[in-house]
Design a protein around this motif. Sequence first.
Motif, PDB file in Angstrom:
ATOM      1  N   SER A 127      10.828  27.049  28.374  1.00 57.44           N
ATOM      2  CA  SER A 127      10.578  27.714  29.641  1.00 57.44           C
ATOM      3  C   SER A 127      11.420  27.095  30.746  1.00 57.44           C
ATOM      4  N   GLY A 128      11.974  27.921  31.619  1.00 61.56           N
ATOM      5  CA  GLY A 128      12.807  27.432  32.693  1.00 61.56           C
ATOM      6  C   GLY A 128      12.046  27.107  33.966  1.00 61.56           C
ATOM      7  N   ASP A 129      10.718  27.364  34.018  1.00 63.52           N
ATOM      8  CA  ASP A 129       9.969  27.157  35.249  1.00 63.52           C
ATOM      9  C   ASP A 129       9.398  25.748  35.382  1.00 63.52           C
ATOM     10  N   LEU A 130       9.435  24.930  34.336  1.00 64.68           N
ATOM     11  CA  LEU A 130       8.926  23.574  34.404  1.00 64.68           C
ATOM     12  C   LEU A 130      10.083  22.590  34.349  1.00 64.68           C
ATOM     13  N   PRO A 131      10.029  21.551  35.188  1.00 67.89           N
ATOM     14  CA  PRO A 131      11.079  20.549  35.109  1.00 67.89           C
ATOM     15  C   PRO A 131      10.955  19.782  33.804  1.00 67.89           C
ATOM     16  N   SER A 132      12.074  19.345  33.257  1.00 69.86           N
ATOM     17  CA  SER A 132      12.020  18.591  32.016  1.00 69.86           C
ATOM     18  C   SER A 132      11.587  17.160  32.323  1.00 69.86           C
ATOM     19  N   PRO A 133      10.669  16.622  31.519  1.00 68.94           N
ATOM     20  CA  PRO A 133      10.190  15.258  31.773  1.00 68.94           C
ATOM     21  C   PRO A 133      11.252  14.232  31.414  1.00 68.94           C
ATOM     22  N   ALA A 134      11.072  13.051  31.961  1.00 68.01           N
ATOM     23  CA  ALA A 134      11.977  11.955  31.631  1.00 68.01           C
ATOM     24  C   ALA A 134      11.805  11.603  30.161  1.00 68.01           C
ATOM     25  N   PRO A 135      12.857  11.191  29.496  1.00 69.15           N
ATOM     26  CA  PRO A 135      12.754  10.832  28.078  1.00 69.15           C
ATOM     27  C   PRO A 135      11.700   9.750  27.863  1.00 69.15           C
ATOM     28  N   GLY A 136      10.833   9.965  26.882  1.00 67.45           N
ATOM     29  CA  GLY A 136       9.807   8.977  26.555  1.00 67.45           C
ATOM     30  C   GLY A 136       8.548   9.069  27.396  1.00 67.45           C
ATOM     31  N   SER A 137       8.476   9.987  28.334  1.00 68.63           N
ATOM     32  CA  SER A 137       7.267  10.114  29.155  1.00 68.63           C
ATOM     33  C   SER A 137       6.683  11.507  28.969  1.00 68.63           C
ATOM     34  N   HIS A 138       5.402  11.597  29.197  1.00 73.46           N
ATOM     35  CA  HIS A 138       4.733  12.887  29.099  1.00 73.46           C
ATOM     36  C   HIS A 138       3.651  12.953  30.165  1.00 73.46           C
ATOM     37  N   GLU A 139       3.777  13.885  31.058  1.00 74.34           N
ATOM     38  CA  GLU A 139       2.796  14.106  32.113  1.00 74.34           C
ATOM     39  C   GLU A 139       2.217  15.495  31.909  1.00 74.34           C
ATOM     40  N   PRO A 140       0.909  15.596  31.566  1.00 73.09           N
ATOM     41  CA  PRO A 140       0.325  16.916  31.366  1.00 73.09           C
ATOM     42  C   PRO A 140       0.398  17.757  32.646  1.00 73.09           C
ATOM     43  N   VAL A 141       0.750  19.024  32.495  1.00 77.16           N
ATOM     44  CA  VAL A 141       0.856  19.940  33.621  1.00 77.16           C
ATOM     45  C   VAL A 141      -0.213  21.013  33.466  1.00 77.16           C
ATOM     46  N   ARG A 142      -0.927  21.308  34.540  1.00 81.19           N
ATOM     47  CA  ARG A 142      -1.971  22.324  34.548  1.00 81.19           C
ATOM     48  C   ARG A 142      -1.686  23.301  35.685  1.00 81.19           C
ATOM     49  N   THR A 143      -2.339  24.471  35.635  1.00 82.03           N
ATOM     50  CA  THR A 143      -2.170  25.486  36.668  1.00 82.03           C
ATOM     51  C   THR A 143      -3.465  25.621  37.455  1.00 82.03           C
ATOM     52  N   CYS A 144      -3.371  25.582  38.768  1.00 81.57           N
ATOM     53  CA  CYS A 144      -4.524  25.754  39.655  1.00 81.57           C
ATOM     54  C   CYS A 144      -4.968  27.215  39.597  1.00 81.57           C
ATOM     55  N   TRP A 169      -8.808  24.430  36.149  1.00 79.54           N
ATOM     56  CA  TRP A 169      -8.238  23.381  37.001  1.00 79.54           C
ATOM     57  C   TRP A 169      -7.990  23.922  38.392  1.00 79.54           C
ATOM     58  N   LEU A 170      -8.265  23.090  39.398  1.00 87.00           N
ATOM     59  CA  LEU A 170      -8.183  23.508  40.791  1.00 87.00           C
ATOM     60  C   LEU A 170      -7.712  22.346  41.647  1.00 87.00           C
ATOM     61  N   MET A 220      -8.566  18.955  39.913  1.00 85.73           N
ATOM     62  CA  MET A 220      -9.908  18.640  39.424  1.00 85.73           C
ATOM     63  C   MET A 220     -10.312  19.697  38.402  1.00 85.73           C
ATOM     64  N   ARG A 221     -11.090  19.272  37.408  1.00 88.45           N
ATOM     65  CA  ARG A 221     -11.500  20.163  36.329  1.00 88.45           C
ATOM     66  C   ARG A 221     -12.885  20.713  36.633  1.00 88.45           C
ATOM     67  N   LEU A 222     -13.059  22.007  36.383  1.00 82.31           N
ATOM     68  CA  LEU A 222     -14.346  22.664  36.559  1.00 82.31           C
ATOM     69  C   LEU A 222     -14.775  23.257  35.225  1.00 82.31           C
TER      70      LEU A 222
END
Length: 96
Positions: free
Chosen positions: A2-19, A55-56, A32-34
């Motif tokens: 997908s072209g809409d998410l920035p590529s993470p740095a090599p060796g790192s993983h940050e979960p991305v959620r949608t509000c 997520w919100l 925050m999770r509901l």
Amino acid sequence: MSGDLPSPAPGSHEPVRTCVGCRGKDSRPALMRLVLEGDRVIVDEAATRPGRGAWLHPNPDCLALAIRRKAFGRALRSPGADASVVAVPDRVEAVD
């Protein structure tokens, strides 16, 4: 890929959620999770409760938008979800 998410740095993983309010993407710690408890939507502070979550951003504008759009019912797959008791907690977190 997908072209809409920035590529993470090599060796790192940050979960991305949608509000569910503003539909913006952000890191998991920034949202925050509901979840459902019966038919009521509640805040899952520890983000560990079982079941489907929504997520919100902890922002009153996102909450109002999600309620107006009836987004909780769709995100939690429960059309009768009652989000009237949801409140944005007064929390301030340092962002590094």
